[in-house]
Design a protein around this motif. Structure first.
Motif, short mmCIF file in Angstrom:
data_model
loop_
_atom_site.label_atom_id
_atom_site.label_comp_id
_atom_site.label_asym_id
_atom_site.label_seq_id
_atom_site.Cartn_x
_atom_site.Cartn_y
_atom_site.Cartn_z
N SER A 198 7.11 5.29 1.01
CA SER A 198 7.72 3.98 1.28
C SER A 198 7.37 3.42 2.67
O SER A 198 7.40 2.23 2.85
CB SER A 198 9.23 4.05 1.13
N SER A 199 7.09 4.27 3.62
CA SER A 199 6.76 3.81 4.97
C SER A 199 5.92 4.88 5.66
O SER A 199 5.66 5.94 5.10
CB SER A 199 8.04 3.56 5.77
N ALA A 200 5.53 4.61 6.89
CA ALA A 200 4.72 5.58 7.64
C ALA A 200 5.48 6.88 7.87
O ALA A 200 4.87 7.92 8.08
CB ALA A 200 4.31 4.97 8.98
N ASP A 201 6.80 6.83 7.81
CA ASP A 201 7.63 8.02 8.03
C ASP A 201 7.96 8.76 6.74
O ASP A 201 8.80 9.67 6.76
CB ASP A 201 8.94 7.63 8.72
N ALA A 202 7.34 8.38 5.63
CA ALA A 202 7.66 9.00 4.34
C ALA A 202 6.41 9.57 3.68
O ALA A 202 5.90 9.02 2.71
CB ALA A 202 8.34 7.99 3.43
N PRO A 203 5.89 10.71 4.19
CA PRO A 203 4.69 11.30 3.58
C PRO A 203 5.01 11.92 2.23
O PRO A 203 6.16 12.26 1.93
CB PRO A 203 4.27 12.37 4.59
N ILE A 204 3.98 12.07 1.42
CA ILE A 204 4.10 12.75 0.14
C ILE A 204 3.52 14.14 0.33
O ILE A 204 2.42 14.30 0.84
CB ILE A 204 3.34 11.99 -0.95
N THR A 205 4.28 15.15 -0.04
CA THR A 205 3.86 16.54 0.17
C THR A 205 3.06 17.03 -1.03
O THR A 205 3.48 16.86 -2.17
CB THR A 205 5.08 17.44 0.39
N PHE A 206 1.92 17.66 -0.76
CA PHE A 206 1.09 18.26 -1.80
C PHE A 206 1.06 19.76 -1.54
O PHE A 206 1.02 20.19 -0.41
CB PHE A 206 -0.34 17.71 -1.75
N GLY A 207 1.07 20.54 -2.58
CA GLY A 207 1.01 21.98 -2.39
C GLY A 207 1.17 22.73 -3.68
O GLY A 207 1.24 22.16 -4.75
N PRO A 208 1.27 24.06 -3.57
CA PRO A 208 1.39 24.87 -4.79
C PRO A 208 2.74 24.67 -5.48
O PRO A 208 3.74 24.43 -4.84
CB PRO A 208 1.22 26.30 -4.28
N THR A 209 2.70 24.81 -6.81
CA THR A 209 3.92 24.77 -7.60
C THR A 209 4.43 26.19 -7.80
O THR A 209 3.83 27.15 -7.30
CB THR A 209 3.64 24.13 -8.96
N PRO A 230 0.78 -1.23 0.00
CA PRO A 230 0.00 0.00 0.00
C PRO A 230 0.81 1.29 0.00
O PRO A 230 0.39 2.30 0.53
CB PRO A 230 -0.82 -0.12 1.29
N THR A 231 2.01 1.27 -0.57
CA THR A 231 2.82 2.48 -0.70
C THR A 231 3.24 2.65 -2.15
O THR A 231 3.22 1.68 -2.92
CB THR A 231 4.10 2.41 0.17
N SER A 238 -3.46 12.61 1.07
CA SER A 238 -2.41 12.98 2.03
C SER A 238 -1.99 11.82 2.93
O SER A 238 -0.93 11.88 3.56
CB SER A 238 -2.88 14.15 2.89
N GLU A 239 -2.78 10.75 3.00
CA GLU A 239 -2.43 9.60 3.84
C GLU A 239 -1.64 8.52 3.10
O GLU A 239 -1.16 7.59 3.71
CB GLU A 239 -3.68 9.00 4.46
N VAL A 240 -1.52 8.65 1.78
CA VAL A 240 -0.72 7.68 1.01
C VAL A 240 0.75 8.01 1.25
O VAL A 240 1.16 9.16 1.24
CB VAL A 240 -1.06 7.77 -0.49
N ARG A 241 1.55 6.97 1.49
CA ARG A 241 2.97 7.15 1.80
C ARG A 241 3.85 6.70 0.66
O ARG A 241 3.48 5.84 -0.13
CB ARG A 241 3.34 6.36 3.06
#
Length: 107
Positions: free
Chosen positions: A89-100, A46-47, A84-87
Motif C-alpha cells: 500500500s505504501s513505501a512502508d508496506a513491503p511484501i515478504t517473499f520466502g519459503p512456505t 503502482p501498489t 521485492s520492490e512492489v509494495r
C-alpha cells in the motif's frame, strides 16, 4: 468543457496486446489488460492496494489468495523492478517473499 477535452488529448489510441484479455482474478473476472490500464492511467496506482481499489482484483471470494501473486508480477513487470520492490500500500508496506511450510519458495 475545454479543460476536460485537453485532459484526454494525449491519451492516444488503445492497442490491445495478445495477453490483455487473460483473466487474472477469477472471482471478480478482472483481466490483465484492466490492471495495466490502471497502471497506465494519469493517476498511476503502482501498489497492490492501489490496483485493488481501482480495478477490484482481490475483492472476491478468495480475497486475493489466487490473484495477488499475479498482480504483484504485473506491477513489477510494468514498473521494471524486481518483485521485492512492489509494495502492498505504501513505501512502508513491503511484501515478504520466502519459503512456505512445505519449504517451497513462493514468489
Amino acid at each position: 468543457m475545454e479543460k476536460l477535452q485537453d485532459r484526454f488529448a494525449d491519451i492516444g489510441e488503445f492497442i490491445a496486446q495478445e495477453d490483455d484479455d487473460v483473466i487474472v482474478c477469477r472471482c471478480e473476472e478482472i483481466s490483465r489488460g484492466e490492471i495495466l490500464d490502471a497502471l497506465r492511467s494519469n493517476v498511476c496506482v503502482p501498489t497492490v492496494d492501489g490496483v485493488k481499489k481501482r480495478v477490484r482484483p482481490g475483492m472476491g471470494r478468495c480475497q486475493g489468495g489466487f490473484c495477488s501473486p499475479q498482480v504483484v508480477r504485473i506491477i513489477a513487470e510494468f514498473l521494471g523492478v524486481p518483485l521485492s520492490e512492489v509494495r502492498k500500500s505504501s513505501a512502508d508496506a513491503p511484501i515478504t517473499f520466502g519459503p512456505t511450510k512445505s519449504g517451497e519458495v513462493q514468489a
